[in-house]
Design a protein around this motif. Sequence first.
Motif, short mmCIF file in Angstrom:
data_model
loop_
_atom_site.label_atom_id
_atom_site.label_comp_id
_atom_site.label_asym_id
_atom_site.label_seq_id
_atom_site.Cartn_x
_atom_site.Cartn_y
_atom_site.Cartn_z
N SER A 149 0.85 -1.19 0.00
CA SER A 149 0.00 0.00 0.00
C SER A 149 0.89 1.24 0.00
CB SER A 149 -0.85 -0.01 1.26
OG SER A 149 0.00 0.00 2.38
N PRO A 150 0.30 2.42 -0.23
CA PRO A 150 1.10 3.65 -0.13
C PRO A 150 1.79 3.76 1.23
CG PRO A 150 -1.03 4.14 -1.09
CD PRO A 150 -1.08 2.70 -0.67
N SER A 151 1.09 3.33 2.27
CA SER A 151 1.72 3.37 3.59
C SER A 151 2.98 2.50 3.61
CB SER A 151 0.72 2.88 4.63
OG SER A 151 1.38 2.46 5.79
N PHE A 152 2.86 1.29 3.05
CA PHE A 152 4.02 0.39 3.01
C PHE A 152 5.18 1.07 2.27
CE2 PHE A 152 6.50 -2.94 0.85
CZ PHE A 152 6.93 -3.66 1.96
N ALA A 153 4.85 1.75 1.18
CA ALA A 153 5.90 2.34 0.36
C ALA A 153 6.55 3.53 1.05
CB ALA A 153 5.33 2.76 -0.99
N SER A 154 6.02 3.97 2.19
CA SER A 154 6.71 5.05 2.89
C SER A 154 7.87 4.50 3.73
CB SER A 154 5.74 5.84 3.77
OG SER A 154 5.38 5.10 4.92
N TYR A 155 8.05 3.19 3.74
CA TYR A 155 9.27 2.61 4.30
C TYR A 155 10.45 3.19 3.54
CZ TYR A 155 12.91 -0.96 5.06
OH TYR A 155 14.08 -1.63 5.35
N MET A 156 11.50 3.59 4.24
CA MET A 156 12.64 4.18 3.54
C MET A 156 13.62 3.09 3.14
SD MET A 156 13.48 7.75 5.29
CE MET A 156 14.30 8.32 3.81
N VAL A 157 13.60 2.79 1.83
CA VAL A 157 14.50 1.74 1.35
C VAL A 157 15.95 2.14 1.61
CG1 VAL A 157 15.34 0.57 -0.70
CG2 VAL A 157 12.89 0.84 -0.33
N HIS A 158 16.30 3.36 1.21
CA HIS A 158 17.66 3.84 1.52
C HIS A 158 17.56 4.63 2.82
CE1 HIS A 158 18.67 2.58 -2.48
NE2 HIS A 158 17.81 3.42 -3.02
N GLU A 159 17.67 3.92 3.92
CA GLU A 159 17.40 4.62 5.18
C GLU A 159 18.60 5.48 5.57
OE1 GLU A 159 16.44 1.55 8.00
OE2 GLU A 159 18.51 0.93 8.21
N PRO A 160 18.32 6.59 6.27
CA PRO A 160 19.43 7.44 6.70
C PRO A 160 20.19 6.76 7.83
CG PRO A 160 17.37 8.27 7.60
CD PRO A 160 17.01 7.11 6.71
N SER A 169 16.55 15.76 12.69
CA SER A 169 15.50 16.58 12.09
C SER A 169 14.84 15.89 10.90
CB SER A 169 16.07 17.94 11.67
OG SER A 169 17.22 17.75 10.90
N THR A 170 15.58 15.03 10.16
CA THR A 170 14.95 14.44 8.97
C THR A 170 14.08 13.22 9.31
OG1 THR A 170 16.89 13.10 8.52
CG2 THR A 170 16.76 15.22 7.40
N PHE A 171 14.35 12.53 10.42
CA PHE A 171 13.56 11.36 10.77
C PHE A 171 13.66 11.16 12.29
CE2 PHE A 171 12.69 6.71 9.15
CZ PHE A 171 11.61 6.63 9.99
N PRO A 172 12.98 12.05 13.05
CA PRO A 172 13.17 12.05 14.51
C PRO A 172 12.86 10.71 15.19
CG PRO A 172 11.90 13.96 13.81
CD PRO A 172 12.05 13.10 12.61
N ALA A 173 11.78 10.03 14.79
CA ALA A 173 11.43 8.79 15.48
C ALA A 173 12.56 7.78 15.37
CB ALA A 173 10.16 8.19 14.88
N PHE A 174 13.17 7.72 14.22
CA PHE A 174 14.27 6.79 13.95
C PHE A 174 15.46 7.14 14.85
CE2 PHE A 174 17.16 5.10 10.37
CZ PHE A 174 16.92 3.79 10.71
#
Lengths: 215, 277
Positions: A149-160, A169-174
């Motif tokens: 789903s679109p939600s699934f595709a918001s997984y960051m394949v190339h994660e920071p 600042s770019t991905f605080p939860a992570f």
Amino acid sequence: MSVGHTIISLLGALLMASPVFGQAMNTPEDLAATGFFRDQDTLPGSFRFYQQLPGGEERLWGIGPSHPKIRRSSFKLDAHEDVADFSQQVRCQKCHEPQTKDLHGLRMDISCVQCHRNQPVSGVFQYYSPLNPIRRHAYVCAKCHEGASPSFASYMVHEPNPIASETRSTFPAFYYAVWFMLILAGGVFVFFLPYTVLWWLRDLIAKFKRSAGHA
Amino acid sequence: MPEQRTRLKRFTPVHRLWHLTLMLLFMLLSVTGVAWMFYETQWGRELAGLFGGYQGALEVHKIGGLVLLAALLLHIPYLFYCIDWKKFPGSLLNANSLVFQWEDIKGFFGHIGWVFGLNDLPKYERWGWWAKFDYWAVWWGLTIVGVTGLMLYDPVLTSDYMPGWMLNVALWVHRIEAVLAMGHIFTVHFTVEHWRPGNFPFNAGMFDGTMPLEEARHDHAAWVARLEGEGRLDAALVAPPPVPLRILYFVFGYSIILLGIYLLVFAVTNAALLTLF
């Protein structure tokens, strides 16, 4: 049907359902695929607890990933139009070192063009790019992940890099989750590893003293 | 003449069954999890090869994880069964309880003092502070690794419940907690329980359910004193298990320990080959 037979067919069904078997390598049909749906997506009464609009961004009060960096090539049909030394013969990895660290490539030998498509590779926000967030889930992810789903595709394949300061600042939860876990694990090790050694030594001394006392 | 009753009953058969279940599943999850984590290295591929490649390793990992979560859930009614409801809630703080108490804080600092030669070893009750830490560490550890593991079980389904980028977070949290758990068990837990001079080379306590009375008088003085005071010490003493059983415990226990050491050594030596960020 015997119990053994049932278990084997259940296990078989499990295996067939895993994305691995959809992982056909780069065939023309594969590249032309437009996505598969799960039963629960197509049967009446299908319901998703959480939904995201294709191409929409859901950051959950700002803790999710912010909009990725837009480059000059991000909207180009041929991302390498202006790249002088680009050639089909040069491996993508040579120029895109930061993008070589995801588990799709490292562990499963999935090639860059299985997601990015080839000839030419387009910028990820180019309107017709398969990786454009409005269709990424169906045109890319669903080739291998049935029902993406679109939600699934918001997984960051190339994660920071989760511990780098810009990720705050770019991905605080992570950033915060990983630092929390690192401090937790680090704290346990920093205390227990040296303490166990001291404890061991102290036990040895106690043992000597006791046997000396008995003698 | 029967062997002397030199050993003090410490763990019930049910305690040992929980420990055995946890231990076997923990090792299965460690091997398959490490195989997946190190899959980009030669060693990781060989490990995964034992399960027929990464598909097999992941499948076994997922099923093992579900069984372990089921065991964790089953543990909750067992706890309720263990609570002495007649004397509730005071019974939560009795000497057999695993709930942290003021005594444990004193026991902890007293232990540090003892290690540095400042005072005598505190008189511990049945469970030392380190045993309680290990028990509760399984709780928080399995909760963290279980929730993130369920999220990764089926990434597509998970993204029906939360944004997909939560999977980036889940994988890292899962990974760090697993490294913490394995690192702790394969170094600290093995050393404290098996390799301290009093226990070396192998402490079968969790297998035969007993500990030497001699050792208990030293390490768990308050417990022995309480049993003696209540006149229950004699009934709690048993002879060592027969030799064949002792051999079985040793061989089985050591295969698990060696497997842990093997994973630890190869994980550390291969760590530099991993691409993490």
